[in-house]
Write a protein that holds these residues in place. Sequence first.
Motif, short mmCIF file in Angstrom:
data_model
loop_
_atom_site.label_atom_id
_atom_site.label_comp_id
_atom_site.label_asym_id
_atom_site.label_seq_id
_atom_site.Cartn_x
_atom_site.Cartn_y
_atom_site.Cartn_z
N ASP A 7 0.81 -1.22 0.00
CA ASP A 7 0.00 0.00 0.00
C ASP A 7 0.85 1.27 0.00
O ASP A 7 0.68 2.16 0.83
CB ASP A 7 -0.97 -0.02 1.19
CG ASP A 7 -1.96 -1.15 1.10
OD1 ASP A 7 -3.04 -0.96 0.51
OD2 ASP A 7 -1.65 -2.26 1.59
N ILE A 8 1.75 1.36 -0.98
CA ILE A 8 2.60 2.54 -1.11
C ILE A 8 1.81 3.71 -1.69
O ILE A 8 2.09 4.87 -1.39
CB ILE A 8 3.83 2.23 -1.99
CG1 ILE A 8 4.56 0.98 -1.46
CG2 ILE A 8 4.79 3.40 -2.01
CD1 ILE A 8 5.68 0.49 -2.38
N HIS A 9 0.83 3.42 -2.51
CA HIS A 9 -0.13 4.40 -3.02
C HIS A 9 0.52 5.68 -3.54
O HIS A 9 0.16 6.79 -3.11
CB HIS A 9 -1.16 4.74 -1.95
CG HIS A 9 -2.26 3.71 -1.84
ND1 HIS A 9 -3.06 3.36 -2.92
CD2 HIS A 9 -2.68 2.96 -0.79
CE1 HIS A 9 -3.93 2.44 -2.52
NE2 HIS A 9 -3.72 2.18 -1.24
N GLY A 10 1.47 5.53 -4.44
CA GLY A 10 2.01 6.68 -5.13
C GLY A 10 2.99 7.52 -4.34
O GLY A 10 3.43 8.57 -4.83
N GLY A 216 -1.03 2.70 6.47
CA GLY A 216 -1.68 3.94 6.11
C GLY A 216 -0.79 4.96 5.46
O GLY A 216 -0.94 6.16 5.69
N CYS A 217 0.10 4.52 4.61
CA CYS A 217 1.10 5.39 3.99
C CYS A 217 0.51 6.64 3.37
O CYS A 217 1.06 7.74 3.51
CB CYS A 217 1.88 4.58 2.94
SG CYS A 217 3.13 5.49 2.03
N ALA A 218 -0.62 6.52 2.67
CA ALA A 218 -1.18 7.65 1.94
C ALA A 218 -2.19 8.46 2.75
O ALA A 218 -2.73 9.45 2.26
CB ALA A 218 -1.85 7.16 0.65
N TYR A 219 -2.43 8.06 4.00
CA TYR A 219 -3.39 8.76 4.83
C TYR A 219 -2.70 9.80 5.72
O TYR A 219 -1.52 9.64 6.05
CB TYR A 219 -4.15 7.77 5.71
CG TYR A 219 -5.07 6.85 4.94
CD1 TYR A 219 -6.32 7.28 4.52
CD2 TYR A 219 -4.67 5.55 4.61
CE1 TYR A 219 -7.17 6.44 3.80
CE2 TYR A 219 -5.51 4.71 3.89
CZ TYR A 219 -6.75 5.16 3.50
OH TYR A 219 -7.57 4.33 2.78
N GLY A 222 -0.22 8.76 8.46
CA GLY A 222 0.14 7.36 8.25
C GLY A 222 1.61 7.18 7.93
O GLY A 222 2.35 8.14 7.69
N GLN A 223 2.03 5.92 7.92
CA GLN A 223 3.41 5.57 7.66
C GLN A 223 3.50 4.49 6.58
O GLN A 223 2.53 3.78 6.33
CB GLN A 223 4.09 5.02 8.92
CG GLN A 223 4.02 5.89 10.14
CD GLN A 223 4.89 5.36 11.26
OE1 GLN A 223 6.05 5.71 11.38
NE2 GLN A 223 4.33 4.49 12.09
N LEU A 224 4.65 4.38 5.97
CA LEU A 224 4.97 3.21 5.17
C LEU A 224 5.71 2.25 6.08
O LEU A 224 6.74 2.60 6.67
CB LEU A 224 5.86 3.59 3.98
CG LEU A 224 6.31 2.42 3.09
CD1 LEU A 224 5.12 1.69 2.47
CD2 LEU A 224 7.26 2.90 2.00
N GLY A 225 5.17 1.04 6.23
CA GLY A 225 5.80 0.04 7.06
C GLY A 225 6.49 -1.03 6.23
O GLY A 225 6.08 -1.30 5.09
N GLU A 233 12.11 -7.63 12.31
CA GLU A 233 12.37 -6.22 12.59
C GLU A 233 11.44 -5.36 11.75
O GLU A 233 11.23 -5.61 10.58
CB GLU A 233 13.82 -5.88 12.30
CG GLU A 233 14.19 -4.45 12.67
CD GLU A 233 15.66 -4.11 12.45
OE1 GLU A 233 16.05 -2.97 12.75
OE2 GLU A 233 16.39 -5.01 11.97
N GLU A 234 10.89 -4.33 12.39
CA GLU A 234 9.96 -3.42 11.72
C GLU A 234 10.65 -2.11 11.38
O GLU A 234 11.46 -1.58 12.16
CB GLU A 234 8.75 -3.15 12.64
CG GLU A 234 7.99 -4.42 13.01
CD GLU A 234 6.88 -4.17 14.02
OE1 GLU A 234 6.59 -2.97 14.31
OE2 GLU A 234 6.32 -5.15 14.55
N PHE A 235 10.33 -1.58 10.20
CA PHE A 235 10.88 -0.31 9.74
C PHE A 235 9.73 0.60 9.34
O PHE A 235 8.72 0.15 8.81
CB PHE A 235 11.80 -0.52 8.53
CG PHE A 235 12.96 -1.44 8.78
CD1 PHE A 235 14.20 -0.94 9.14
CD2 PHE A 235 12.82 -2.81 8.64
CE1 PHE A 235 15.28 -1.78 9.35
CE2 PHE A 235 13.88 -3.68 8.87
CZ PHE A 235 15.12 -3.16 9.22
N TYR A 236 9.91 1.91 9.58
CA TYR A 236 8.85 2.87 9.29
C TYR A 236 9.42 4.13 8.65
O TYR A 236 10.48 4.60 9.03
CB TYR A 236 8.07 3.23 10.55
CG TYR A 236 7.37 2.05 11.18
CD1 TYR A 236 6.14 1.62 10.70
CD2 TYR A 236 7.96 1.34 12.23
CE1 TYR A 236 5.50 0.52 11.26
CE2 TYR A 236 7.34 0.23 12.78
CZ TYR A 236 6.11 -0.17 12.30
OH TYR A 236 5.48 -1.26 12.84
N VAL A 237 8.67 4.68 7.70
CA VAL A 237 8.97 5.98 7.13
C VAL A 237 7.68 6.81 7.23
O VAL A 237 6.65 6.38 6.71
CB VAL A 237 9.44 5.85 5.67
CG1 VAL A 237 9.54 7.25 5.05
CG2 VAL A 237 10.76 5.12 5.58
#
Length: 237
Positions: A7-10, A216-219, A222-225, A233-237
């Motif tokens: 769910d990178i959504h652009g 919820g990257c595009a909300y 929200g974040q890209l996980g 291991e979890e990563f977030y942007v």
Amino acid sequence: MTYVMSDIHGCYDKYQSMLAAIHFAADDTLYVLGDVLDRGPDGFRILLDLAVRPNVTGLLGNHELLAAAVLPSLLRTMRQGEDQFLTPAERKLMEEWLQNGGKSSILQFLQLSDEETEVVCAYLNALSPWKEVTVQGRKFVLVRAGLAHFSAGRPLEDYDLEDFLFCCPDLDTVYFPDKTLVFGHTPTRLLYKQVGEPERLDRIFQRGTLIGIDCGCAYPGGQLGCLCLETMEEFYV
């Protein structure tokens, strides 16, 4: 290492920042569980990047499915002029795409070269909605959204395409006792609220043999996980 995201959504900048955060290298593997397109401005830019990376496997998302259905008619009108009107069925699909955040993708698609449009169409048509992988002896079933009409012992090949794309897993169901189901599509903020942990919000969701990774990257907020399947291991942007 083996990574999953969805769910990178652009959101091309978040996508590139995530690749940098995990130090993604040629000997790593990445699975993207659909919905690269729509909402954000750079879905096709991300898709073209995925298409040229031999160590990245994309899965079909519901937004990619809709794009694949609309693009042939859009290309026809682009190449053959105004006399080639959309049929009522094509207009309905176009309207559905626009209602689901497709405007940004359509605008970007119109700017692609002929070579890029060919790459895009071929890539979309080759996507699968599921993948099974084994990482250090642990088995994972990667799906777009879940498994509708689930039946224990039913082979994945026997499910319809829609069964992978439009549902949300039942959080109390053990789909595969010996496998972990990894899915996107449903923002994890909704999953955490469902189990009474709203404070977790946009974090990767893990419960038994289920892992949800749409953060919820595009909300707004929200974040890209991204999750490493070897180490969890979890990563977030």
